[in-house]
Enzyme design. Structure first.
Site, PDB file in Angstrom:
ATOM      1  N   ASP A  94       4.087  12.820  14.666  1.00 53.03           N
ATOM      2  CA  ASP A  94       4.317  12.909  13.216  1.00 53.03           C
ATOM      3  C   ASP A  94       3.011  13.198  12.480  1.00 53.03           C
ATOM      4  OD1 ASP A  94       5.845  13.050  10.981  1.00 53.03           O
ATOM      5  OD2 ASP A  94       6.225  10.894  10.802  1.00 53.03           O
ATOM      6  N   LEU A 106       0.836  -1.210   0.000  1.00 50.58           N
ATOM      7  CA  LEU A 106       0.000   0.000   0.000  1.00 50.58           C
ATOM      8  C   LEU A 106       0.862   1.248   0.000  1.00 50.58           C
ATOM      9  CD1 LEU A 106      -2.667  -0.962   2.679  1.00 50.58           C
ATOM     10  CD2 LEU A 106      -3.052  -0.714   0.231  1.00 50.58           C
ATOM     11  N   ILE A 112       5.011   2.998   1.503  1.00 48.16           N
ATOM     12  CA  ILE A 112       6.208   2.887   2.324  1.00 48.16           C
ATOM     13  C   ILE A 112       6.280   4.131   3.170  1.00 48.16           C
ATOM     14  CG2 ILE A 112       8.706   2.649   2.305  1.00 48.16           C
ATOM     15  CD1 ILE A 112       8.465   1.312  -0.388  1.00 48.16           C
ATOM     16  N   GLY A 113       6.278   3.946   4.467  1.00 48.94           N
ATOM     17  CA  GLY A 113       6.311   5.106   5.349  1.00 48.94           C
ATOM     18  C   GLY A 113       7.671   5.211   5.997  1.00 48.94           C
ATOM     19  N   GLY A 114       7.779   6.140   6.911  1.00 51.40           N
ATOM     20  CA  GLY A 114       9.038   6.344   7.591  1.00 51.40           C
ATOM     21  C   GLY A 114       9.492   5.104   8.354  1.00 51.40           C
ATOM     22  N   GLY A 127       8.437   1.749   7.729  1.00 51.31           N
ATOM     23  CA  GLY A 127       8.464   0.474   7.030  1.00 51.31           C
ATOM     24  C   GLY A 127       7.367   0.375   5.990  1.00 51.31           C
ATOM     25  N   ARG A 128       7.265  -0.821   5.433  1.00 53.83           N
ATOM     26  CA  ARG A 128       6.314  -1.031   4.350  1.00 53.83           C
ATOM     27  C   ARG A 128       4.953  -1.435   4.892  1.00 53.83           C
ATOM     28  NH1 ARG A 128       8.804  -2.864  -0.677  1.00 53.83           N
ATOM     29  NH2 ARG A 128      10.848  -1.955  -0.655  1.00 53.83           N
ATOM     30  N   VAL A 129       3.909  -1.004   4.206  1.00 54.21           N
ATOM     31  CA  VAL A 129       2.560  -1.352   4.617  1.00 54.21           C
ATOM     32  C   VAL A 129       1.903  -2.167   3.511  1.00 54.21           C
ATOM     33  CG1 VAL A 129       0.386  -0.470   5.484  1.00 54.21           C
ATOM     34  CG2 VAL A 129       2.447   0.882   5.761  1.00 54.21           C
TER      35      VAL A 129
END
Ligand SMILES: *[C@@H]1O[C@H](CO)[C@@H](O)[C@H](O)[C@H]1NC(C)=O
Ligand SMILES: *[C@@H]1O[C@H](CO)[C@@H](O)[C@H](O)[C@H]1NC(C)=O
Ligand SMILES: *[C@@H]1O[C@H](CO)[C@@H](O)[C@H](O)[C@H]1NC(C)=O
Ligand SMILES: *[C@@H]1O[C@H](CO)[C@@H](O)[C@H](O)[C@H]1NC(C)=O
Ligand SMILES: *[C@@H]1O[C@H](CO)[C@@H](O)[C@H](O)[C@H]1NC(C)=O
Ligand SMILES: *[C@@H]1O[C@H](CO)[C@@H](O)[C@H](O)[C@H]1NC(C)=O
Length: 679
Positions: free
Chosen positions: A486, A367, A369-371, A373-375
């Site tokens: 954040d 879905l 990639i955030g700060g 890790g991957r979702v």
């Protein structure tokens, strides 16, 4: 200047002149040996004493490493050969052939997480002060990226997948012409000379690696090759492209390196470098390269303790000759489960279920990639419930117990404006968090990169109120104070009714646990960071309010907190809105895509409230409870005038400006009566 020499010279100050001169001569001689440069033939086997033009946070370490970044977040660093080189042959102006090679290393504080990369570049200027850090790699900004007037040729070693630049993965090498959207790119690695097969290399492994860039001006062929250090240059290049640099390179050009960090503490080093015009760059002398700082081995983690018995159990099984199949399955789905986790049973997901739910964490299910890790999107096997699974890499066990306790308790939070955390799973070096799936994705997708607005003012105002209410719940209405840390449009998710929901709360704490309390790790995003947070590293509910202010301005104006305009200046949204307010044109700052379709009072309320929340002085910001009252119309916004708020947030984008910034706006500028007006 190397340390030893510096101190030797000190000691000798009092001794005879001739002796001093001798030492100086010796020093110069040694310098000459380490660094031999002529105009277009540069060789640096280590950078001790090298004359480079450095800026940003780049520096040369005492042992001669070119340190482009030093673990600070959201920063950039550049190192250039000080004099420009001529890439064009007079009189016809044909581009010369050139060749360069360098050894680099990327050291990250956390295994498997990094940001952002190293770039070798050829640039008409050494002034990249308008370039942005993070995904912009210190090269360009959101305005000039892709503009042919940049005249920049670069080879990027990029460790983050930035979908806005169509990156292929989070570990690639790319050829960039005037743009971060690479003309050609390849997963980092090399083709073995013997078998011809491709071998991956991990840029963020912390291991030194070598890169060669060769350009043949006659046939306009550019090759990029890489290999682990000390291996001879592979015959087959990783990238080979026909590129006409004649429209790209002007005369003369600077050569050097750029690097930037994002939200993970990362150090980028160049150990050695050589460059040659019309010839083959001199080989790097590995024996002379400075050594990398030793990363203190992390305390042996419980993860290791647990996996070891597991491994030996597996060994016994194999000896006994039990089914190999079983063993493989066991490691495939191996989890970490400790005694203290018993009580969290209901919150615990099995890795096998999550693996199946996400079809083996297939890229297709990714879905975002955030700060952290991957979702992945998933459908739980038995309940068929749709979930989002976040994979957070985490080696250290320190603080894990505390952290799990915290996320489980956060899982007990119920609020319609929070993304529900359903549970977790732990594996070696990895934590998996399971959330409610939000079908409409994140808010930033609706604000940016859309030709037409897909959110009208009513929807936007509802999202703002929703997020305020979610944040108020975290700050005040639950048994513990939860600081989000954040808040930004990309962390706000939209449910199927387009309600704004805060995601990722509490996660920032993961990187605070078990680390040295002396070192402050600022988690957050440039433009949303309160000045005092950048200074002290201490997140509070009031630093959240600051970020919330930046966020609501973002929603009302449809602009990022920091953008770059056509004149290549940083535009800080707060300053721009304030300036317009002063000129009586505050409403002009609204997202132009809204047209005339908005409620004037609500728009003005949101804009002014955004400014109040983003006040540089913490004491001047309202609490979330007050914010909620203003938004609900239960209390009037305190009387404000644009002049009493006259401040400039410009310093926020300047590298170390925070202290100056506070000092240059003494609190006497703000009459305390006006300040307390909002409280
Ligand atoms: C990183 O660079 C900054 C700015 O030069 C400096 O203040 C800081 O001490 C450096 N940090 C490390 C870990 O070297
Ligand atoms: C570094 O190089 C620049 C440009 O060649 C020159 O002007 C400057 O004097 C040099 N500085 C030192 C310390 O050698
Ligand atoms: C490229 O930059 C030039 C000069 O900075 C500017 O005039 C032009 O509008 C830019 N073009 C684009 C497409 O941004
Ligand atoms: C190389 O990378 C690919 C793609 O990420 C991966 O499937 C493969 O397992 C990797 N190979 C090695 C040896 O790491
Ligand atoms: C690029 O690589 C190809 C294939 O190995 C080789 O034939 C060519 O000479 C190389 N060009 C340069 C400029 O190194
Ligand atoms: C790089 O790629 C872009 C788009 O594919 C193309 O327009 C441009 O000409 C390329 N640049 C060079 C120098 O090959």
């Amino acid at each position: 200047m190397p340390w030893e020499f510096a101190s030797n010279l000190e000691v000798l100050k009092s001794s005879t002149m001739s002796c001093k001169t001798l030492v100086c001569l010796l020093f110069l001689l040694l310098l000459k040996l380490a660094v031999s440069t002529s105009d277009d033939d540069l060789t640096f086997n280590g950078f001790s004493g090298a004359n480079l033009t450095l800026d940003g946070i780049a520096s040369i370490t005492s042992n001669g490493l070119l340190m482009l970044t030093n673990k600070t977040k959201q920063m950039k660093g550049h190192g250039f050969h000080p004099s420009p080189l001529h890439f064009r042959k007079p009189p016809d102006g044909k581009i010369f052939s050139f060749s360069t090679t360098f050894v680099f290393a990327i050291l990250s504080e956390y295994v498997g997480l990094s940001g952002h990369g190293i770039v070798f570049l050829v640039s008409p200027t050494t002034d990249l002060s308008n370039a942005l850090p993070s995904q912009y790699l210190g090269l360009f900004n959101s305005n000039n990226n892709g503009n042919s007037t940049n005249h920049v040729f670069a080879v990027e070693l990029d460790t983050i997948l930035s979908s806005e630049f169509k990156d292929i993965d989070d570990n690639h090498v790319g050829i960039d012409i005037n743009s971060l959207k690479s003309n050609s790119s390849h997963t980092a690695g090399y083709y073995a000379d013997d078998t011809g097969s491709f071998k991956n290399l991990t840029l963020i492994s912390g291991q030194p690696m070598q890169v060669w860039v060769d350009y043949d001006g006659r046939v306009m062929q550019l090759n990029v090759t890489m290999a682990p250090i000390r291996m001879s240059k592979p015959r087959r290049p990783l990238l080979s492209s026909t590129i006409d640099l004649s429209s790209v390179l002007v005369d003369p050009m600077y050569v050097g390196f750029s690097s930037s960090t994002g939200s993970v503490l990362t150090s980028h080093y160049v150990l050695g470098w050589s460059f040659k015009m019309n010839g083959i760059a001199q080989a790097i002398d590995y024996s002379k390269l400075p050594s990398l700082p030793r990363i203190k081995p992390k305390a042996r983690s419980k993860a290791l303790d647990i996996s070891l018995p597991l491994a030996s159990a597996a060994f016994v099984l194999m000896v006994v000759g039990a089914a190999m199949f079983l063993v493989r399955r066991r490691t495939k789905y191996a989890e970490l489960l400790e005694d203290w986790e018993q009580e969290y049973g209901p919150h615990r997901f099995s890795y096998k279920d999550l693996f199946r739910a996400t079809k083996g964490f297939k890229d297709k299910e990714l879905l975002g990639i955030g700060g952290f890790g991957r979702v992945y999107k998933g459908v739980l096997p038995t309940s068929k419930m749709e979930v989002a699974v976040k994979r957070v890499s985490h080696e250290s066990r320190q603080g894990m117990r505390e952290f799990v306790a915290e996320i489980v308790s956060i899982g007990n939070l119920r609020h319609r404006n929070l993304v529900q955390l359903l549970g977790y799973c732990r594996r070696k070096g990895e934590l998996l968090l399971v959330y409610d799936y939000m079908p409409n994705g994140s808010l930033d997708r609706f604000l940016y990169d859309q030709e037409k607005t897909t959110l009208d003012w009513n929807q936007r105002f509802r999202v703002i109120k929703g997020v305020a209410s979610g944040l108020l719940y975290l700050h005040e209405d639950w048994e513990k104070v939860v600081i989000h840390r954040d808040i930004k449009a990309s962390n706000i998710l939209l449910d199927n009714e387009m309600n704004g929901r805060l995601g990722d709360f509490g996660l920032a704490r993961l990187y605070d646990h078990g680390t040295d309390p002396q070192t402050t790790h600022i988690v957050g995003t440039m433009g949303y960071l309160a000045p005092e947070l950048a200074r002290t590293g201490k997140a509070t509910t009031i630093t959240d309010v600051f970020a919330f202010g930046a966020f609501i301005l973002e929603v009302a104006c449809g602009k990022r907190p920091i953008e770059v305009n056509a004149e290549r200046e940083h535009i800080v949204l707060v300053d721009w809105v304030l300036e317009n307010w002063r000129r009586g044109t505050i409403r002009e700052t609204r997202d132009p895509r809204l047209g005339e379709d908005y409620v004037v009072e609500e728009m003005e309320l949101v804009l002014k409230l955004g400014l109040l929340c983003s006040h540089p002085l913490p004491a001047a910001r309202p609490t979330m409870r007050q914010v909620m009252q203003y938004l609900d119309g239960d209390a009037p916004l305190p009387e404000l005038s644009p002049t009493c708020m006259s401040f400039s947030s410009m310093a926020m984008v300047q590298n170390e400006g925070f202290d100056d910034y506070i000092m240059s706006y003494p609190s006497s500028v703000y009459p305390s009566s006006t300040l307390s007006g909002g409280r």
